[in-house]
Scaffold this motif. Structure first.
Motif, mmCIF file in Angstrom:
data_model
loop_
_atom_site.group_PDB
_atom_site.id
_atom_site.type_symbol
_atom_site.label_atom_id
_atom_site.label_comp_id
_atom_site.label_asym_id
_atom_site.label_seq_id
_atom_site.Cartn_x
_atom_site.Cartn_y
_atom_site.Cartn_z
ATOM 1 N N ALA A 94 0.838 -1.207 0.000
ATOM 2 C CA ALA A 94 0.000 0.000 0.000
ATOM 3 C C ALA A 94 0.874 1.259 0.000
ATOM 4 O O ALA A 94 0.578 2.225 -0.704
ATOM 5 N N ILE A 95 1.947 1.224 0.782
ATOM 6 C CA ILE A 95 2.854 2.382 0.842
ATOM 7 C C ILE A 95 3.599 2.520 -0.487
ATOM 8 O O ILE A 95 3.787 3.629 -0.993
ATOM 9 N N TRP A 96 4.011 1.397 -1.047
ATOM 10 C CA TRP A 96 4.691 1.384 -2.351
ATOM 11 C C TRP A 96 3.785 1.999 -3.428
ATOM 12 O O TRP A 96 4.224 2.842 -4.212
ATOM 13 N N LYS A 97 2.516 1.593 -3.427
ATOM 14 C CA LYS A 97 1.558 2.105 -4.415
ATOM 15 C C LYS A 97 1.408 3.622 -4.273
ATOM 16 O O LYS A 97 1.447 4.354 -5.269
ATOM 17 N N GLU A 98 1.264 4.092 -3.054
ATOM 18 C CA GLU A 98 1.122 5.529 -2.829
ATOM 19 C C GLU A 98 2.386 6.275 -3.253
ATOM 20 O O GLU A 98 2.326 7.327 -3.878
ATOM 21 N N GLY A 99 3.547 5.719 -2.937
ATOM 22 C CA GLY A 99 4.803 6.336 -3.345
ATOM 23 C C GLY A 99 4.932 6.430 -4.856
ATOM 24 O O GLY A 99 5.392 7.448 -5.386
ATOM 25 N N ASN A 100 4.523 5.377 -5.541
ATOM 26 C CA ASN A 100 4.563 5.394 -7.008
ATOM 27 C C ASN A 100 3.591 6.415 -7.582
ATOM 28 O O ASN A 100 3.907 7.116 -8.552
ATOM 29 N N GLU A 101 2.397 6.499 -7.005
ATOM 30 C CA GLU A 101 1.413 7.480 -7.485
ATOM 31 C C GLU A 101 1.909 8.906 -7.257
ATOM 32 O O GLU A 101 1.787 9.757 -8.150
ATOM 33 N N LEU A 102 2.461 9.161 -6.088
ATOM 34 C CA LEU A 102 3.003 10.499 -5.817
ATOM 35 C C LEU A 102 4.147 10.821 -6.774
ATOM 36 O O LEU A 102 4.207 11.928 -7.317
ATOM 37 N N THR A 103 5.012 9.854 -6.999
ATOM 38 C CA THR A 103 6.126 10.054 -7.929
ATOM 39 C C THR A 103 5.607 10.407 -9.318
ATOM 40 O O THR A 103 6.114 11.326 -9.972
ATOM 41 N N ALA A 104 4.584 9.711 -9.772
ATOM 42 C CA ALA A 104 3.995 9.994 -11.090
ATOM 43 C C ALA A 104 3.427 11.417 -11.140
ATOM 44 O O ALA A 104 3.581 12.124 -12.143
ATOM 45 N N ILE A 105 2.798 11.850 -10.062
ATOM 46 C CA ILE A 105 2.256 13.216 -10.003
ATOM 47 C C ILE A 105 3.387 14.236 -10.071
ATOM 48 O O ILE A 105 3.307 15.232 -10.804
ATOM 49 N N PHE A 106 4.467 13.980 -9.331
ATOM 50 C CA PHE A 106 5.601 14.914 -9.330
ATOM 51 C C PHE A 106 6.252 14.991 -10.711
ATOM 52 O O PHE A 106 6.580 16.076 -11.189
ATOM 53 N N VAL A 107 6.425 13.845 -11.357
ATOM 54 C CA VAL A 107 7.017 13.808 -12.704
ATOM 55 C C VAL A 107 6.139 14.599 -13.670
ATOM 56 O O VAL A 107 6.630 15.409 -14.466
ATOM 57 N N SER A 108 4.836 14.376 -13.599
ATOM 58 C CA SER A 108 3.898 15.072 -14.481
ATOM 59 C C SER A 108 3.948 16.581 -14.253
ATOM 60 O O SER A 108 3.979 17.364 -15.214
ATOM 61 N N SER A 109 3.965 16.996 -13.006
ATOM 62 C CA SER A 109 4.051 18.425 -12.688
ATOM 63 C C SER A 109 5.335 19.028 -13.225
ATOM 64 O O SER A 109 5.321 20.127 -13.793
ATOM 65 N N LEU A 110 6.425 18.323 -13.047
ATOM 66 C CA LEU A 110 7.718 18.807 -13.573
ATOM 67 C C LEU A 110 7.676 18.965 -15.081
ATOM 68 O O LEU A 110 8.131 19.977 -15.613
ATOM 69 N N LYS A 111 7.147 17.959 -15.773
ATOM 70 C CA LYS A 111 7.069 18.028 -17.228
ATOM 71 C C LYS A 111 6.231 19.216 -17.676
ATOM 72 O O LYS A 111 6.591 19.923 -18.617
ATOM 73 N N THR A 112 5.121 19.442 -17.010
ATOM 74 C CA THR A 112 4.232 20.547 -17.373
ATOM 75 C C THR A 112 4.938 21.894 -17.229
ATOM 76 O O THR A 112 4.920 22.716 -18.129
ATOM 77 N N VAL A 113 5.594 22.087 -16.094
ATOM 78 C CA VAL A 113 6.258 23.383 -15.850
ATOM 79 C C VAL A 113 7.480 23.541 -16.759
ATOM 80 O O VAL A 113 7.717 24.621 -17.302
ATOM 81 N N LYS A 114 8.230 22.471 -16.962
ATOM 82 C CA LYS A 114 9.409 22.543 -17.838
ATOM 83 C C LYS A 114 9.001 22.869 -19.278
ATOM 84 O O LYS A 114 9.751 23.549 -19.990
ATOM 85 N N SER A 115 7.831 22.415 -19.705
ATOM 86 C CA SER A 115 7.389 22.700 -21.072
ATOM 87 C C SER A 115 7.025 24.166 -21.261
ATOM 88 O O SER A 115 6.990 24.658 -22.391
ATOM 89 N N LYS A 116 6.766 24.879 -20.173
ATOM 90 C CA LYS A 116 6.399 26.294 -20.234
ATOM 91 C C LYS A 116 7.601 27.203 -20.380
ATOM 92 O O LYS A 116 7.473 28.336 -20.831
ATOM 93 N N ILE A 117 8.777 26.711 -19.965
ATOM 94 C CA ILE A 117 9.940 27.617 -20.000
ATOM 95 C C ILE A 117 10.919 27.267 -21.090
ATOM 96 O O ILE A 117 10.842 26.321 -21.776
#
Length: 117
Positions: A94-117
């Motif tokens: 359960a902790i592994w799943k949550e960690g993976n989901e959070l990691t995916a959210i962070f990666v997605s956020s980074l990609k979105t902001v990096k594409s703006k600059i």
């Protein structure tokens, strides 16, 4: 997901990690791993709060990369705990799943902001 929701979620993740650490056996090796995962797992939430205070896209990226690094390190320590069989696999999953989901959210956020600059 809003930043406030993610603040709550990362804090809950920190609490899950702390609860896991408290269940680890007390051996020389497990104490080292417990210390490492407690540091990285709680840093996810603490550093995400800093992300929310970023004053620019570049600062956001810099701080979010730290969050991502801590999240990935926490997943590594979860793998070690699992492979050492120190905690039941179901508890770690359960902790592994949550960690993976959070990691995916962070990666997605980074990609979105990096594409703006």
């Amino acid at each position: 997901m809003t930043s406030e929701q993610l603040k709550i979620r990362t804090k809950q993740y920190s609490l899950l990690i702390i609860n896991l650490v408290e269940k680890l056996p007390v051996t020389t090796a497990s104490k080292i791993v417990a210390y490492q995962i407690a540091k990285s797992g709680t840093s996810v939430g603490a550093n995400y709060r800093a992300v929310c205070r970023a004053r620019s896209d570049r600062e956001f990226i810099s701080k979010m990369e730290i969050v991502l690094e801590e999240a990935d390190e926490t997943l590594f320590w979860l793998e070690i705990i699992s492979e050492k069989c120190w905690i039941e696999k179901d508890s770690i999953d359960a902790i592994w799943k949550e960690g993976n989901e959070l990691t995916a959210i962070f990666v997605s956020s980074l990609k979105t902001v990096k594409s703006k600059i």
